[in-house]
Design an enzyme around this catalytic site. Structure first.
Site, PDB file in Angstrom:
ATOM      1  N   HIS A  37      19.457 -24.857  34.991  1.00  0.00           N
ATOM      2  CA  HIS A  37      20.787 -25.471  34.880  1.00  0.00           C
ATOM      3  C   HIS A  37      21.664 -24.685  33.903  1.00  0.00           C
ATOM      4  CE1 HIS A  37      18.280 -29.148  35.947  1.00  0.00           C
ATOM      5  NE2 HIS A  37      19.202 -29.171  36.889  1.00  0.00           N
ATOM      6  N   GLN A  61      20.444 -38.744  48.815  1.00  0.00           N
ATOM      7  CA  GLN A  61      19.646 -37.593  49.226  1.00  0.00           C
ATOM      8  C   GLN A  61      18.146 -37.808  49.013  1.00  0.00           C
ATOM      9  OE1 GLN A  61      21.812 -35.007  46.346  1.00  0.00           O
ATOM     10  NE2 GLN A  61      19.854 -34.010  46.024  1.00  0.00           N
TER      11      GLN A  61
END
Ligand code: AMP
Length: 288
Positions: A37, A61
């Site tokens: 990230h 999702q």
């Protein structure tokens, strides 16, 4: 750094930056930050005036039998890390802000979502990804959006949405960040106990083995895949899938005569992990 919870505040933050002529970079995430990230945040920071990181564990999702409830969440830690990276806005809405009552629109990408993780997890997964990313693009209106090559199929799906719907955002794909033993960093690595953590390093070793065979000149897809399969089998890993496909459109390949994506997914201990390598061909081969 501002932590913003509503679409209205997010839009106001972007509008302020735009009035000063600033560009906007967006890093979509589900939090539990690791170096993967951070690499996206740094890339965004280098090229944009306003850096927005979204932190949203997107329920649509995840399938009913997946890890939505146990997915690692630590907003305070994530906020401190994002601030250290020079992020301007952490957009951390709750699910009702993203999916208000009556929400009934979805983005479905055909074809490339029907293989690999789309086949293994189910069509809902990339529908959820494509829909939430399209919403984030609508809310943040970024000039650039940053995604990790770790989720190679996701990058292709997002690029397809952007192309097909004429969205005015550049998709920047950033390299996979790995642990010293090669394991691709993932928020889900916290599910691994010590044995599973050792076993998990075999995923990248398997991809490396296939890449070596390819580099040595092998072009038969089945032979290249078999080199990776042997390493997985030796480590006691039975993959959900281990496939070599066109890196451009995920069509199946019998011979590696163009750039190819070797992708693997496997359950290791309590985690379902994915990884991939892109096998690139030389310019001369591409011309022939
Ligand atoms: P996630 O929070 O897992 O949804 O990931 C957010 C973004 O970080 C996605 O674009 C991922 O592809 C990217 N990402 C996750 N792990 C890595 C990694 N090991 N290296 C590079 N990017 C990553």
């Amino acid at each position: 750094m501002n932590i913003v919870r509503t679409v209205a505040e997010m839009r106001a933050g972007v509008a302020r930056a735009r009035r000063q002529g600033g560009t906007v970079g967006l890093v979509p995430t589900m939090g539990a930050f690791h170096e993967g990230h951070l690499s996206l945040m740094r890339a965004a920071r280098e090229s944009n005036d306003l850096v927005v990181v979204s932190l949203f564990v997107n329920p649509t999702q995840f399938g009913p039998s997946e890890d939505l409830a146990s997915y690692p969440r630590d907003e305070a830690r994530d906020a401190a890390i994002a601030e250290q990276q020079g992020v301007d806005i952490l957009f951390a809405p709750d699910a009702a802000e993203v999916y208000p009552d009556g929400f009934s629109t979805g983005i479905h990408v055909k074809g490339i979502t029907e293989v690999l993780d789309g086949a293994s997890r189910g069509a809902f997964h990339f529908d959820g990804v494509a829909t939430v990313v399209t919403k984030l693009f609508g809310i943040v209106t970024p000039d650039d959006a940053y995604f990790g090559q770790k989720d190679a199929q996701q990058v292709l799906v997002v690029r397809r949405v952007v192309r097909d719907l004429n969205l005015a955002v550049r998709i920047r794909a950033c390299p996979i960040v790995r642990e010293p033993d090669g394991l691709a960093m993932s928020s889900r690595n916290v599910y691994l106990d010590a044995d599973a953590r050792r076993q998990a390093a075999a995923l990248n070793r398997a991809l490396d083995a296939a890449a070596s065979v390819h580099e040595a000149g092998e072009r038969d897809a089945a032979t290249i895949v078999a080199a990776a399969a042997r390493v997985l089998s030796h480590a006691g890993i039975r993959p959900d899938y281990l496939e070599l496909r066109s890196a451009e459109d995920l069509s199946p390949l019998e011979r590696v005569d163009r750039d190819a994506l070797l992708a693997v997914a496997a359950r290791v201990g309590a985690a379902r992990l994915i990884d991939n390598h892109v096998l690139t061909i030389t310019a001369e081969e591409g011309e022939s």
